[in-house]
Design a protein around this motif. Structure first.
Motif, PDB file in Angstrom:
ATOM      1  N   TRP A  26      63.420  11.679  36.624  1.00 46.73           N
ATOM      2  CA  TRP A  26      64.044  12.468  35.474  1.00 46.73           C
ATOM      3  C   TRP A  26      63.960  12.014  34.189  1.00 46.73           C
ATOM      4  O   TRP A  26      63.688  13.053  33.263  1.00 46.73           O
ATOM      5  CB  TRP A  26      65.481  12.827  35.964  1.00 46.73           C
ATOM      6  CG  TRP A  26      65.618  13.710  37.144  1.00 46.73           C
ATOM      7  CD1 TRP A  26      66.002  13.477  38.390  1.00 46.73           C
ATOM      8  CD2 TRP A  26      65.605  15.285  37.014  1.00 46.73           C
ATOM      9  NE1 TRP A  26      66.083  14.681  39.237  1.00 46.73           N
ATOM     10  CE2 TRP A  26      65.646  15.742  38.339  1.00 46.73           C
ATOM     11  CE3 TRP A  26      64.987  16.051  36.085  1.00 46.73           C
ATOM     12  CZ2 TRP A  26      65.642  17.215  38.350  1.00 46.73           C
ATOM     13  CZ3 TRP A  26      65.052  17.365  36.321  1.00 46.73           C
ATOM     14  CH2 TRP A  26      65.169  17.953  37.504  1.00 46.73           C
ATOM     15  N   VAL A  30      61.993  14.093  31.238  1.00 42.79           N
ATOM     16  CA  VAL A  30      62.756  14.730  29.994  1.00 42.79           C
ATOM     17  C   VAL A  30      62.226  14.232  28.811  1.00 42.79           C
ATOM     18  O   VAL A  30      61.915  15.001  27.787  1.00 42.79           O
ATOM     19  CB  VAL A  30      64.465  14.360  30.180  1.00 42.79           C
ATOM     20  CG1 VAL A  30      65.146  14.591  28.915  1.00 42.79           C
ATOM     21  CG2 VAL A  30      65.156  15.109  31.064  1.00 42.79           C
ATOM     22  N   MET A  31      61.721  12.768  28.719  1.00 42.55           N
ATOM     23  CA  MET A  31      61.256  12.128  27.700  1.00 42.55           C
ATOM     24  C   MET A  31      59.876  12.755  27.352  1.00 42.55           C
ATOM     25  O   MET A  31      59.579  12.885  26.371  1.00 42.55           O
ATOM     26  CB  MET A  31      61.121  10.683  27.933  1.00 42.55           C
ATOM     27  CG  MET A  31      62.391   9.755  28.001  1.00 42.55           C
ATOM     28  SD  MET A  31      62.921   9.948  26.137  1.00 42.55           S
ATOM     29  CE  MET A  31      61.673   8.704  25.613  1.00 42.55           C
ATOM     30  N   THR A  32      59.123  13.030  28.749  1.00 37.98           N
ATOM     31  CA  THR A  32      57.749  13.690  28.329  1.00 37.98           C
ATOM     32  C   THR A  32      57.985  14.962  27.531  1.00 37.98           C
ATOM     33  O   THR A  32      57.211  15.345  26.854  1.00 37.98           O
ATOM     34  CB  THR A  32      57.154  13.789  29.699  1.00 37.98           C
ATOM     35  OG1 THR A  32      56.892  12.476  30.243  1.00 37.98           O
ATOM     36  CG2 THR A  32      55.713  14.391  29.318  1.00 37.98           C
ATOM     37  N   ALA A  33      58.920  15.863  28.295  1.00 46.28           N
ATOM     38  CA  ALA A  33      59.165  17.115  27.461  1.00 46.28           C
ATOM     39  C   ALA A  33      59.556  17.054  26.193  1.00 46.28           C
ATOM     40  O   ALA A  33      59.144  17.856  25.317  1.00 46.28           O
ATOM     41  CB  ALA A  33      60.042  17.922  28.356  1.00 46.28           C
ATOM     42  N   ALA A  34      60.386  16.253  25.869  1.00 44.73           N
ATOM     43  CA  ALA A  34      60.957  16.039  24.545  1.00 44.73           C
ATOM     44  C   ALA A  34      59.796  15.601  23.499  1.00 44.73           C
ATOM     45  O   ALA A  34      59.617  16.030  22.316  1.00 44.73           O
ATOM     46  CB  ALA A  34      62.091  14.984  24.328  1.00 44.73           C
ATOM     47  N   LEU A  35      59.108  14.537  23.999  1.00 41.12           N
ATOM     48  CA  LEU A  35      57.876  13.993  22.934  1.00 41.12           C
ATOM     49  C   LEU A  35      56.956  14.971  22.708  1.00 41.12           C
ATOM     50  O   LEU A  35      56.344  15.088  21.518  1.00 41.12           O
ATOM     51  CB  LEU A  35      57.689  12.848  23.728  1.00 41.12           C
ATOM     52  CG  LEU A  35      58.483  11.548  23.589  1.00 41.12           C
ATOM     53  CD1 LEU A  35      57.895  10.378  24.119  1.00 41.12           C
ATOM     54  CD2 LEU A  35      58.771  11.021  22.251  1.00 41.12           C
ATOM     55  N   ALA A  37      57.399  18.211  22.926  1.00 36.59           N
ATOM     56  CA  ALA A  37      57.856  19.229  22.027  1.00 36.59           C
ATOM     57  C   ALA A  37      58.023  18.919  20.619  1.00 36.59           C
ATOM     58  O   ALA A  37      57.448  19.470  19.651  1.00 36.59           O
ATOM     59  CB  ALA A  37      59.316  19.729  22.428  1.00 36.59           C
ATOM     60  N   VAL A  38      58.273  17.511  20.167  1.00 34.11           N
ATOM     61  CA  VAL A  38      58.229  17.108  19.015  1.00 34.11           C
ATOM     62  C   VAL A  38      56.821  17.005  18.576  1.00 34.11           C
ATOM     63  O   VAL A  38      56.611  17.232  17.307  1.00 34.11           O
ATOM     64  CB  VAL A  38      58.735  15.657  19.059  1.00 34.11           C
ATOM     65  CG1 VAL A  38      58.584  14.871  17.913  1.00 34.11           C
ATOM     66  CG2 VAL A  38      60.252  15.696  19.393  1.00 34.11           C
ATOM     67  N   THR A  41      55.368  20.463  17.773  1.00 33.63           N
ATOM     68  CA  THR A  41      56.398  21.368  16.627  1.00 33.63           C
ATOM     69  C   THR A  41      55.854  20.462  15.475  1.00 33.63           C
ATOM     70  O   THR A  41      55.698  21.258  14.414  1.00 33.63           O
ATOM     71  CB  THR A  41      57.849  20.875  16.714  1.00 33.63           C
ATOM     72  OG1 THR A  41      58.095  21.432  17.872  1.00 33.63           O
ATOM     73  CG2 THR A  41      58.580  21.604  15.557  1.00 33.63           C
ATOM     74  N   SER A 198      53.652   8.758  21.589  1.00 40.05           N
ATOM     75  CA  SER A 198      54.465   9.070  22.757  1.00 40.05           C
ATOM     76  C   SER A 198      54.257   8.489  23.952  1.00 40.05           C
ATOM     77  O   SER A 198      54.855   8.060  24.853  1.00 40.05           O
ATOM     78  CB  SER A 198      54.584  10.416  23.003  1.00 40.05           C
ATOM     79  OG  SER A 198      54.978  11.162  21.603  1.00 40.05           O
ATOM     80  N   THR A 205      59.887   3.202  27.790  1.00 41.30           N
ATOM     81  CA  THR A 205      61.102   3.745  28.494  1.00 41.30           C
ATOM     82  C   THR A 205      61.008   3.697  30.103  1.00 41.30           C
ATOM     83  O   THR A 205      61.784   3.451  30.686  1.00 41.30           O
ATOM     84  CB  THR A 205      60.799   5.156  28.489  1.00 41.30           C
ATOM     85  OG1 THR A 205      61.027   5.477  26.994  1.00 41.30           O
ATOM     86  CG2 THR A 205      62.155   6.050  28.871  1.00 41.30           C
TER      87      THR A 205
END
Length: 483
Positions: A26, A30-35, A37-38, A41, A198, A205
């Motif tokens: 998990w 979450v980290m993959t999705a966040a990175l 997205a960063v 963006t 990332s 991580t």
């Protein structure tokens, strides 16, 4: 002869994913999705900034040329420009373009290709607009003031200002062209760099998360291993409590649960032993009398009487045990609105038939309360029967009730031998009797007061033993209830 073939069966544990792995998965998701997205963006912001900068540059260059057209003069003549070619040459000589920018002047020529006036500055042949005849023709012929060309050499953003000729001069146009591929490549390079960073962050991580999750879940594994090693015969193991976090609280809670289980199993073993002893006694008596029973009618009649009496006693023990077992069920108590004065009076009337005693109705509470009248009557009659068994004819027994706010009290008071201090707690346990009140007149199994306590606790209350003026025992049912 057939031979049985056994096939290994996978247990649920072999297919189970540990909490440590689930936490790590998990975390990585979450980290993959966040990175991602960063990074995405950031790339979008960079590309938007590139588009805005190109648009501002095109607007600035065309605006400067439009001002020059309206206000500029030919340095040789001192007059306004009449020839678009002269106007474009003079203006371009005074300009300095960015590395990815082209400033061109276009005028109509004899052929389909417009005549090009450019700065003395070359871009690579493969990308320069002034070498692309098709693109120049399309831009010069276009009725739009700006646009985008998608060429094999790359994307090209352009803007132009058309020049109205004076006299017989050929029409012309000023063109600003910007090669956006280099700027976009920088944004893409930044995006790839973020992706690489990332990836490194995800690897770090993973390692840190694996170590931290293992450290956090270590007490949980101890709890699981301790629970797996527990048996009904050995409930003495406990988990060491370290720290003051939630895991330490879990260990304390688990240790508390083990304490309660140990006490419950001990009470259960004691209960089974006592129940076996109490039931074994009447069975032994029945068997003994039946074995020695002779043919004499009087002897047979006496044996039948003794056997029947023992069977009745054993039946009462079984009924009491079943009642105590039912006390654990949620439907053991069925509360309803009851007038305490009427209930107390009914209990008093029923108790008077239990023995030749000096019965006294010692006050009643004149109010309504929600309780189970049958269970309360059963408990009070049991207390009255207990008082009869430990008093002699003519001794006084008082029954009454009182109200104190949301709390009500019903009591039975006798003036018998009383209860020894060391017996005050144990007399409410199953198969336990007080030493001072254990006599030949009682044939009970020691379940009566346990039943009274179960009924009180079913009403969210308790039963207490209080001192009595002049000697004896006072048993009080204390019930927390509402009107």
């Amino acid at each position: 002869m057939t031979t049985a073939v056994t096939t290994p069966v996978k247990t649920a544990d072999s297919r189970r994913i540990s909490a440590r792995v689930r936490i790590l998965l998990w975390l990585l998701v979450v980290m993959t999705a966040a990175l991602a997205a960063v990074a995405t963006t950031t790339r979008s912001i960079l590309l938007r900034d590139v588009d805005q900068r190109i648009s501002q540059l095109l607007t600035q260059e065309t605006g400067e040329f439009a001002n020059f057209v309206s206000q500029g003069v030919d340095p040789e003549t001192g007059e306004r420009f009449g020839d678009p070619r002269r106007l474009l040459r003079v203006f371009l000589q005074r300009q300095y373009s960015d590395p990815d920018e082209e400033l061109l002047g276009l005028t109509r020529a004899a052929g389909p290709k417009p005549h090009v006036i450019r700065q003395r500055r070359d871009l690579p042949d493969r990308t320069a607009l002034w070498r692309d005849d098709d693109a120049l023709t399309r831009i010069f012929a276009s009725g739009a003031a700006s646009g985008t060309l998608h060429r094999p050499q790359g994307e090209l953003r352009w803007a132009k200002v058309e020049i109205d000729p004076a006299g017989d001069a050929a029409p012309g146009a000023f063109v600003v062209a910007f090669h956006a591929d280099q700027e976009r490549a920088l944004a893409d390079e930044t995006f790839r760099t973020l992706l690489a960073i990332s990836g490194v962050a995800l690897l770090m991580t993973t390692g840190i998360g694996w170590a931290v999750a293992g450290r956090i879940l270590a007490p949980v594994r101890v709890v699981r291993m301790t629970a797996a090693q527990l048996t009904e015969q050995d409930l003495t193991r406990r988990i060491p409590v370290k720290g003051r976090d939630d895991i330490a609280a879990l260990a304390e809670t688990f240790n508390g649960m083990l304490d309660r289980l140990e006490r419950a199993f001990a009470a259960q073993r004691e209960f089974v032993d006592d129940a076996g002893h109490e039931l074994r006694t009447p069975i032994t008596i029945v068997r003994g009398h039946l074995e020695v029973m002779g043919d004499d009618p009087a002897d047979r009649e006496e044996t039948v009487r003794l056997v029947t009496d023992e069977l009745d006693r054993m039946s009462r023990i079984v009924e009491d045990l079943l009642l105590l077992a039912k006390a654990e069920r949620p439907d053991f108590i069925s509360p309803e609105p009851v007038q305490l004065a009427e209930l107390t009076a009914d209990v008093f009337v029923k108790a008077r038939t239990l023995g030749d005693r000096d019965w006294v109705l010692d006050g009643v509470a004149d109010r309504e309360a929600r309780l189970d009248p049958q269970r309360i009557t059963q408990a009070m009659v049991q207390l009255a029967q207990n008082a009869v068994q430990h008093t002699v004819p003519g001794q006084r027994i008082r029954i009454g009730s009182q109200a104190h706010g949301d709390r009500i009290e019903l009591h039975v008071t006798d003036h018998g031998p009383g209860v020894q201090p060391q017996d005050a707690e144990v007399i409410f346990e199953r198969f336990r009797r007080g030493t001072a009140r254990r006599g030949a007149r009682t044939s009970g199994a020691g379940l009566g007061l346990a039943i009274v306590r179960a009924i009180a606790e079913g009403h969210r209350g308790r039963v207490e033993l209080r001192p009595t003026d002049g000697g004896g025992a006072t048993f009080v049912l204390i019930l927390e209830t509402s009107s």
